[in-house]
Design a protein around this motif. Structure first.
Motif, PDB file in Angstrom:
ATOM      1  N   THR A 195       0.784  -1.247  -0.033  1.00 55.34           N
ATOM      2  CA  THR A 195      -0.029  -0.167   0.087  1.00 55.34           C
ATOM      3  C   THR A 195       0.923   1.267   0.030  1.00 55.34           C
ATOM      4  N   ARG A 234      -3.042  -4.724  -5.273  1.00 50.74           N
ATOM      5  CA  ARG A 234      -3.939  -3.512  -4.645  1.00 50.74           C
ATOM      6  C   ARG A 234      -5.405  -3.393  -5.067  1.00 50.74           C
ATOM      7  N   LEU A 241     -12.337  -4.584   0.092  1.00 54.77           N
ATOM      8  CA  LEU A 241     -12.990  -3.363   0.648  1.00 54.77           C
ATOM      9  C   LEU A 241     -14.398  -2.845   0.128  1.00 54.77           C
ATOM     10  N   GLN A 251     -11.688   6.893  -1.220  1.00 53.33           N
ATOM     11  CA  GLN A 251     -10.895   6.475  -0.253  1.00 53.33           C
ATOM     12  C   GLN A 251     -10.129   5.073  -0.343  1.00 53.33           C
ATOM     13  N   ILE A 252     -10.799   4.280  -1.071  1.00 61.03           N
ATOM     14  CA  ILE A 252     -10.160   2.993  -1.355  1.00 61.03           C
ATOM     15  C   ILE A 252      -9.064   3.213  -2.130  1.00 61.03           C
ATOM     16  N   TYR A 254      -6.957   5.427  -2.576  1.00 60.72           N
ATOM     17  CA  TYR A 254      -5.420   5.905  -1.751  1.00 60.72           C
ATOM     18  C   TYR A 254      -5.097   4.942  -0.788  1.00 60.72           C
ATOM     19  N   ASP A 255      -6.185   4.095  -0.207  1.00 59.90           N
ATOM     20  CA  ASP A 255      -5.839   3.050   0.945  1.00 59.90           C
ATOM     21  C   ASP A 255      -4.915   1.939   0.265  1.00 59.90           C
ATOM     22  N   CYS A 256      -5.270   1.784  -0.947  1.00 62.58           N
ATOM     23  CA  CYS A 256      -4.731   0.684  -1.385  1.00 62.58           C
ATOM     24  C   CYS A 256      -3.321   0.924  -2.251  1.00 62.58           C
TER      25      CYS A 256
END
Length: 295
Positions: A195, A234, A241, A251-252, A254-256
């Protein structure tokens, strides 16, 4: 759902010829490895976080404990449709000839096949027509002749240049990497750090190799470049998610580990065939629970 399979009479493999109106087994996983060769049928195939259309000639190798599900097109569920499923299914223990596969150089290609099977392997038709013919032959054989034919089938699968991996690296159930300490070390490092930004030089140094040699080694052992492997991991995390109901696709992203939404959407669609929103809708429509769960 976890399926408990019992191989007959201590035999290392079971070969079935399925003939029924439509695929009936729901989203499930089992300890045995499995080959599914579709002779007649069409619909959507789910393997891990992969979902693809399947039709006649479709051949997939599914690794141990990797969830999967074949769902026919709606026409197969209509009364008096006259449509049928014809498929050959082979189930076998993941420790089949374990010592030979792990240690003998003649079996090194099959050892690599075991590693790929953790993500599910698709063998396209007609490039792998010979594999389908061997599966038909395998069904007709018994005893030692069947085992010899099965070894030939595994060897041809292992050496085929025409294959695709289905589930993402992040999602895959990893088999034992006994004897592959360098690969195990680098994959574990990637799994812990995908990540964030990962550079070729960093991974190469982690296992004591120069970047060029590491790049060749990694592609030989995994069948993919480092960049694609990390990005697929990713995407696999993004799929999890989405299935768990994360509220924001941005948000997913950037979280990945993706650095912008455009790249995320483009790579996701390239990998999965649909956008993140479309992916979520298909899973919800087919009633498939999160692949990380078992009933």
């Amino acid at each position: 759902m976890h399926e408990q399979s019992v191989l007959p009479d201590q035999s290392p493999l079971r070969v079935k010829w399925n003939d029924f109106p439509h695929f009936t087994f729901p989203w499930h996983a089992h300890g045995e490895m499995e080959m599914v060769f579709v002779l007649q049928s069409s619909g959507t195939r789910f393997v891990g976080d992969s979902m693809e259309v399947f039709t006649e000639g479709d051949l997939v190798l599914v690794g141990s404990r990797l969830p999967h599900y074949w769902k026919n097109n709606q026409a197969y569920y209509n009364e008096n449709s006259g449509l049928r499923v014809q498929a050959i299914v082979v189930q076998f223990s993941p420790d089949f000839m374990e010592k030979a596969i792990q240690n003998y150089p003649e079996m090194s290609a099959i050892r690599d096949l075991w590693l790929r099977a953790g993500r599910g392997v698709h063998f396209p038709f007609p490039e792998n027509r010979d594999l389908g013919q061997l599966l038909k032959k395998l069904y007709d054989l018994k005893g030692f002749a069947r085992l010899l034919c099965f070894l030939d089938l595994l060897n041809r699968m292992a050496r085929s240049k025409h294959f695709r991996l289905l589930a993402s690296p992040e999602y895959a159930v990893q088999p034992s990497l006994q004897g592959e300490h360098r690969l195990e070390k680098v994959l574990n490092f990637i799994h812990l750090n995908y990540t964030r930004t990962l550079r070729l030089e960093e991974l190469a140094a982690h296992v004591g190799m120069n970047p060029a040699a590491f790049s060749r080694y990694f592609k030989q052992r995994t069948g993919q470049t480092l960049v694609r492997y990390v990005n697929e991991m990713r995407v696999g995390y993004a799929c999890k998610l989405l299935q768990e109901g994360a509220p924001s696709i941005t948000q997913i992203c950037y979280d990945c580990g993706f650095n912008n939404l455009s790249n995320f959407n483009r790579f996701f669609k390239n990998r999965m065939g649909v956008s993140p929103r479309e992916y979520l809708a298909v899973f919800q429509e087919n009633g498939v629970q999160s692949p990380g769960e078992e009933a």
